[in-house]
Design a protein around this motif. Structure first.
Motif, PDB file in Angstrom:
ATOM      1  N   PRO A  59       0.910  -1.348   0.062  1.00 14.94           N
ATOM      2  CA  PRO A  59      -0.025  -0.015   0.006  1.00 14.94           C
ATOM      3  C   PRO A  59       0.888   1.139  -0.077  1.00 14.94           C
ATOM      4  CG  PRO A  59       0.046  -0.837   2.188  1.00 14.94           C
ATOM      5  CD  PRO A  59       0.907  -2.035   1.255  1.00 14.94           C
ATOM      6  N   GLY A  60       1.975   1.117   0.262  1.00 12.39           N
ATOM      7  CA  GLY A  60       3.061   2.251   0.146  1.00 12.39           C
ATOM      8  C   GLY A  60       3.398   2.757   1.648  1.00 12.39           C
ATOM      9  N   PHE A  61       2.637   2.485   2.502  1.00 12.51           N
ATOM     10  CA  PHE A  61       2.789   2.713   3.992  1.00 12.51           C
ATOM     11  C   PHE A  61       2.975   1.531   4.931  1.00 12.51           C
ATOM     12  CE2 PHE A  61      -1.339   3.497   3.000  1.00 12.51           C
ATOM     13  CZ  PHE A  61      -2.132   2.975   3.851  1.00 12.51           C
ATOM     14  N   ALA A  76       6.865  -6.998   6.736  1.00 14.17           N
ATOM     15  CA  ALA A  76       8.030  -7.533   6.081  1.00 14.17           C
ATOM     16  C   ALA A  76       7.507  -8.385   4.664  1.00 14.17           C
ATOM     17  CB  ALA A  76       8.741  -8.524   6.751  1.00 14.17           C
ATOM     18  N   MET A  77       6.286  -8.957   4.911  1.00 13.63           N
ATOM     19  CA  MET A  77       5.561  -9.602   3.694  1.00 13.63           C
ATOM     20  C   MET A  77       5.294  -8.716   2.642  1.00 13.63           C
ATOM     21  SD  MET A  77       3.243 -12.256   6.046  1.00 13.63           S
ATOM     22  CE  MET A  77       2.229 -12.869   4.578  1.00 13.63           C
ATOM     23  N   LEU A  78       4.986  -7.558   3.139  1.00 12.65           N
ATOM     24  CA  LEU A  78       4.456  -6.458   2.041  1.00 12.65           C
ATOM     25  C   LEU A  78       5.570  -5.821   1.335  1.00 12.65           C
ATOM     26  CD1 LEU A  78       1.274  -5.188   3.957  1.00 12.65           C
ATOM     27  CD2 LEU A  78       1.474  -6.756   2.161  1.00 12.65           C
ATOM     28  N   ALA A  79       6.750  -5.710   1.964  1.00 14.09           N
ATOM     29  CA  ALA A  79       7.870  -4.998   1.518  1.00 14.09           C
ATOM     30  C   ALA A  79       8.143  -5.420   0.195  1.00 14.09           C
ATOM     31  CB  ALA A  79       8.803  -5.182   2.648  1.00 14.09           C
ATOM     32  N   ASP A  80       8.121  -6.682  -0.395  1.00 14.11           N
ATOM     33  CA  ASP A  80       8.536  -6.856  -1.721  1.00 14.11           C
ATOM     34  C   ASP A  80       7.459  -7.428  -2.494  1.00 14.11           C
ATOM     35  OD1 ASP A  80      11.362  -6.735  -1.010  1.00 14.11           O
ATOM     36  OD2 ASP A  80      11.155  -9.006   0.109  1.00 14.11           O
ATOM     37  N   ALA A  81       6.034  -7.016  -1.936  1.00 12.11           N
ATOM     38  CA  ALA A  81       5.137  -7.165  -3.013  1.00 12.11           C
ATOM     39  C   ALA A  81       5.017  -6.112  -3.915  1.00 12.11           C
ATOM     40  CB  ALA A  81       3.689  -7.085  -1.703  1.00 12.11           C
TER      41      ALA A  81
END
Length: 215
Positions: A59-61, A76-81
DNA sequence: TGCCAGGCCCTCTTTAGGGCCTT
């Protein structure tokens, strides 16, 4: 995916195919800045799952600790999404113009509309809400949360809740259970999307009379 | 620490209020 355009989206869209979807998000309101972080969906055709879609999105944040705990989705899971824009473009192709189903559909529709608006994309399918229909059909259920209805209907699941694909799979099973109950309890031979939409709009008091007339 | 939204439904309603459901 072939996209079809019809003058009447409910009556003319392929009635045997629906997309059951579920969003995980950063909060409750896209108008307050909340964004989607995961989309899951299954395609039901003739009562069977014929396709699936699942994707995390960044989502960018950073998301709150509450959402991390609630969904099991970590920062951490979203960092590379991939970004929401990238994922939603893929998802728009997946849903095409098929009719859509979600549990408490007003929530998912708000996020779908908001995310697609950001990429200047839209859909023509109609939404049906499994929660509103379940409130009519299963008035004896303890409540109408998705997890409670899954238990109430003895729907098999893998114990995963609040993840997009798992919740959309359970909602799809609930949808099929409601179709089956309509066929068995009210002798409705071919309950379709439009009929289920209309069931949600009936009053609690007259639902049995309405269904008997339909039969 | 607790709240933040929005749509739908029910009722002790309709000039309204509160609960449910989603994250």
């Amino acid at each position: 995916m072939i996209k079809l355009s019809y003058s009447n989206p409910i009556l003319c869209r392929p009635a045997d195919t629906v997309i059951v979807l579920d969003f995980e998000t950063t909060g409750l309101s896209p108008t307050q800045g909340d964004r989607a972080i995961e989309i899951g969906a299954v395609m039901l055709k003739d009562g069977k799952v014929v396709d699936r879609f699942q994707q995390l999105m960044n989502p960018g944040f950073r998301i709150s600790g509450f959402i991390e705990s609630y969904t099991g989705i970590s920062n951490a899971m979203l960092a590379d999404a991939p970004s929401c824009e990238e994922v939603m473009a893929q998802f728009a192709d997946f849903i095409g113009d098929y009719n859509l189903v979600a549990h408490n559909a007003s929530f998912d529709q708000r996020f779908l509309d908001a995310e697609l608006k950001r990429i200047n994309c839209h859909y023509l399918g109609q939404f049906a809400c499994s929660m509103l229909i379940a409130r009519r059909l299963y008035q004896a259920a303890p409540n109408h949360k998705l997890g409670s209805l899954v238990s109430y209907k003895n729907i098999q699941h893998d114990g995963v809740f609040h993840r997009a694909l798992a919740d959309s799979e359970m909602t799809a099973s609930l949808w099929l259970a409601m179709l089956e109950d309509l066929q068995q309890d009210y002798q409705l031979h071919s309950p379709d999307f439009g009929l289920l939409q209309s069931i949600a709009k009936q009053t609690k008091a007259n639902i049995n009379q309405y269904l008997q007339r339909q039969g």
